[in-house]
Design a protein around this motif. Structure first.
Motif, PDB file in Angstrom:
ATOM      1  N   PHE A  18       0.898  -1.349  -0.135  1.00  0.00           N
ATOM      2  CA  PHE A  18      -0.032  -0.239  -0.237  1.00  0.00           C
ATOM      3  C   PHE A  18       0.702   0.684  -0.123  1.00  0.00           C
ATOM      4  O   PHE A  18       1.583   1.377   0.857  1.00  0.00           O
ATOM      5  N   GLY A  19       0.451   2.044  -0.562  1.00  0.00           N
ATOM      6  CA  GLY A  19       1.648   3.610  -0.707  1.00  0.00           C
ATOM      7  C   GLY A  19       2.690   3.220  -1.716  1.00  0.00           C
ATOM      8  O   GLY A  19       2.718   4.163  -2.376  1.00  0.00           O
ATOM      9  N   SER A  20       2.932   1.824  -1.825  1.00  0.00           N
ATOM     10  CA  SER A  20       3.921   1.850  -3.637  1.00  0.00           C
ATOM     11  C   SER A  20       3.859   1.280  -4.641  1.00  0.00           C
ATOM     12  O   SER A  20       3.837   2.005  -5.975  1.00  0.00           O
ATOM     13  N   VAL A  21       3.130   0.648  -4.512  1.00  0.00           N
ATOM     14  CA  VAL A  21       2.001  -0.158  -5.937  1.00  0.00           C
ATOM     15  C   VAL A  21       1.546  -0.627  -5.609  1.00  0.00           C
ATOM     16  O   VAL A  21       0.570  -0.832  -6.668  1.00  0.00           O
TER      17      VAL A  21
END
Lengths: 302, 134
Positions: A18-21
């Protein structure tokens, strides 16, 4: 016959994604595709603009719930009693933290709120402000139809002063808006692999987290009447659909015998790398369903 | 969106007027799985190419404002939310030479629900990163 479990997934499972990919939309998709009916979130992680999300975010939240036919289950929150270094939090401030999250949880449609209280010692005794702070917001929780449920989480076992205190509070106040959340990590009976680097060496509490605290699942029967929600914590399910840490074959029959008919909300907490959790959650959702079906087909006498 | 690792590639650069650099910056993702109030961050240690800069001397740039350690400890109403970038300012006269540098970061996070002896707990990052402009 007792009711059936409800199946949910916590977005916390996708912490490494979550938040990157992964964004909120993808998270909903992965959860709904497991067949789950409920979504659990962390307020301060998954709500943009927490604790005051903008209207556009709220609109999107309700659109996603509708589209994926998911209901909000539990929202996790924190009462950061050590917000100021070297200073305690007052009862009023603690109650304000709870009120902030009760109102947000209600706005988003949640029925359960997990407040995580700061602790004062190595036994993880919650800061004593927890009881008067919770008592101050019981009426509000009642009005908003939300059950506050602190989690019973490793290394705190079921038979522990912290749990006794929570049950005493429920009995003393007679409230229906405070209950226990069980994190199934307490049933872990085999060590975690690959976690040693996560925790300080030579720390006895860290050793408990690595090795598990081996709570006998049968102990659940003694507190079942106080349990409102279960986070189905797990760490690794192998390619043979075998959980290497949590003894689900022992846990599920006990939950069934206790008549538990609430949520099992998948909470994956494993390898610290992206792209692992999505299939791990699918494996657990399958495993839990298979065990429930097997029990229903041939219930085990108590 | 964040880069997965704590220390982001973008945002690693020299700080201060060109020709009179007073340090460098490196950009971090939120060093926690939950958004947190800034007073729960007890500074950030940085090591660059083996040279250590402690959390007492480094500061954090968040939402365009700079916080030294004392400011951070007082910032109970400032939120480092999921998705926000923060940059660490490390004072070092002349800054860093353009090139690939070895970076280590320890963000000292206080989690009130951890036992007192585990506060703060460092959230660590380590990588090679590239400064382009002198």
């Amino acid at each position: 016959m007792a009711g059936q479990f409800k199946y949910g997934v916590s977005l916390y499972s996708f912490t490494e994604d979550f938040g990157s990919v992964m964004g909120l939309e993808e998270g909903f998709d992965h959860i709904a595709d497991t067949g789950a009916t409920g979504i659990e979130i962390l307020g301060a992680t998954h709500v943009t603009g927490y604790p005051e999300p903008p209207k556009a975010w709220l609109d999107r939240w309700f659109d996603l719930l509708d589209w994926h036919r998911l209901e909000p289950t539990n929202m996790c929150s924190w009462v950061d009693t050590k917000l100021r270094l070297g200073c305690s939090m007052t009862i009023e401030e603690g109650a304000a933290e709870l009120e902030r999250d009760l109102r947000l949880a209600h706005r988003l449609g949640f029925k359960f709120l997990r407040p995580k209280f700061g602790v004062i010692d190595q036994d993880l005794t919650p800061d004593p402000i927890w009881a008067p702070a919770v008592e101050r917001v019981l009426d509000l929780a009642h009005k908003l139809d939300i059950v506050m449920n602190p989690e019973i989480h490793s290394p705190t076992p079921i038979n522990h002063p912290v749990v006794h205190e929570y049950i005493h509070f429920i009995e003393r106040t007679g409230t229906k808006n405070f209950a226990l959340l069980i994190d199934t990590g307490i049933f872990q009976d085999r060590p975690l692999r690959g976690w040693q680097h996560e925790l300080p060496e030579g720390d006895s509490e860290a050793a408990k987290i690595i090795n598990g605290i081996h709570v006998d699942p049968e102990e659940f029967l003694g507190i079942a009447q106080y349990v409102s929600f279960i986070q189905a914590k797990f760490h690794y399910i192998n390619d043979d659909l075998h959980d290497e840490n949590i003894p689900w074959d022992k846990v599920i029959p006990v939950l069934k015998r206790a008549g538990y008919a609430g949520y099992l909300s998948s909470e994956y907490e494993g390898a610290r790398e992206p792209w692992v959790a999505i299939d791990q959650v699918r494996r657990q959702q399958l495993l839990l369903r298979q065990l429930e079906q097997a029990y229903d087909a041939a219930p085990v006498a108590a | 969106m964040y880069e997965f690792q704590l220390i982001q590639s973008t945002g690693f650069r020299n700080h201060g007027p060109q020709g009179a650099r007073d340090g460098f910056e490196l950009r971090l993702r939120l060093p926690n799985y939950r958004g947190m109030r800034l007073s729960l961050l007890d500074g950030i240690d940085v090591t660059v190419d083996g040279e250590f800069f402690g959390h007492e001397v480094n500061s954090l740039i968040l939402h365009g404002k700079t916080y030294d350690l004392e400011d951070m400890r007082k910032a109970t109403a400032v939120s480092w939310a999921m998705g926000d970038f923060g940059s660490v300012f490390v004072p070092k006269a002349g800054g860093l030479a353009p090139g690939i540098h070895h970076l280590k970061v320890a963000a000292r996070v206080r989690s009130p629900y951890f036992p007192p002896h585990l506060q703060p707990l460092p959230v660590n990052g380590e990588r090679l990163a590239t400064i382009i402009l002198p």
